[in-house]
Write a protein that holds these residues in place. Sequence first.
Motif, PDB file in Angstrom:
ATOM      1  N   HIS A   1       0.840  -1.207   0.000  1.00 11.99           N
ATOM      2  CA  HIS A   1       0.000   0.000   0.000  1.00 11.99           C
ATOM      3  C   HIS A   1       0.880   1.264   0.000  1.00 11.99           C
TER       4      HIS A   1
ATOM      5  N   HIS B   1       3.948   7.717   4.661  1.00 10.05           N
ATOM      6  CA  HIS B   1       2.711   8.208   5.302  1.00 10.05           C
ATOM      7  C   HIS B   1       2.123   7.280   6.377  1.00 10.05           C
ATOM      8  N   ASP B   2       2.295   5.964   6.206  1.00  8.32           N
ATOM      9  CA  ASP B   2       1.727   5.017   7.190  1.00  8.32           C
ATOM     10  C   ASP B   2       2.824   4.346   8.026  1.00  8.32           C
TER      11      ASP B   2
ATOM     12  N   ASP C   1      -3.824   8.407  -0.973  1.00 10.46           N
ATOM     13  CA  ASP C   1      -4.174   7.336  -0.046  1.00 10.46           C
ATOM     14  C   ASP C   1      -5.499   6.677  -0.463  1.00 10.46           C
TER      15      ASP C   1
HETATM   16 FE   LIG Z   1      -2.522   4.781   3.905  1.00 10.10          FE
END
Ligand SMILES: [Fe+2]
Length: 189
Positions: free
Chosen positions: A21, A50-51, A128
Amino acid sequence: MEQRSYSEIVRDLMGDYRYEHSVNVAAEAVELARLYGENEEKAYTAGILHDITKEFPKEEQLRIITDFGIILDDVQQKAPKLWHSISGSVYIQTALDVTDGDIVNAVRYHTTGRANMSLLEKIIYIADYTAQGRTYNGVEIMREKSRSSLEDAMIFSFQFTFQKLSSEGIAIHPDELFAYNDIVLNKRG
Ligand SMILES: [Fe+2]
Ligand SMILES: [Fe+2]
């Protein structure tokens, strides 16, 4: 010591699913950056990172947040799903020495958005939702909108999010409302 790439660092901190992802969001962010005139390297970096703390245990995320001097508000306290954007934005500064404020904010606000979002923040927020591998009702509409207007895509995502949160009786963070109002009130055309 050889410097490890962000991708290698992220690879070790999460499972296969989330790593894939992250790679997809980075690629999508680069594409949007090209389309809307943002720095592609910054878009890649914010996307891949980002994650970054999403799979850290909740207690560790809280510790990262608290040690940095951040106090969670009422909505955040009850919404652990929002923690990774806050802990992630701290972690990339403290553990990875990311100093670019725009990248830090893009990670920080990728879950809720906020008023006066920068182009990079909008790109990561949208990427996202539109990255390869995402499957939800409306993903095709979201992708289509993202190619013509980031603002229209954001409004569409907020409609979806607010509906979901309110139907489940979950609190809506003020930053999401401020983001929505800001875009609706300042939209051109
Ligand atoms: Fe994400
Ligand atoms: Fe996230």
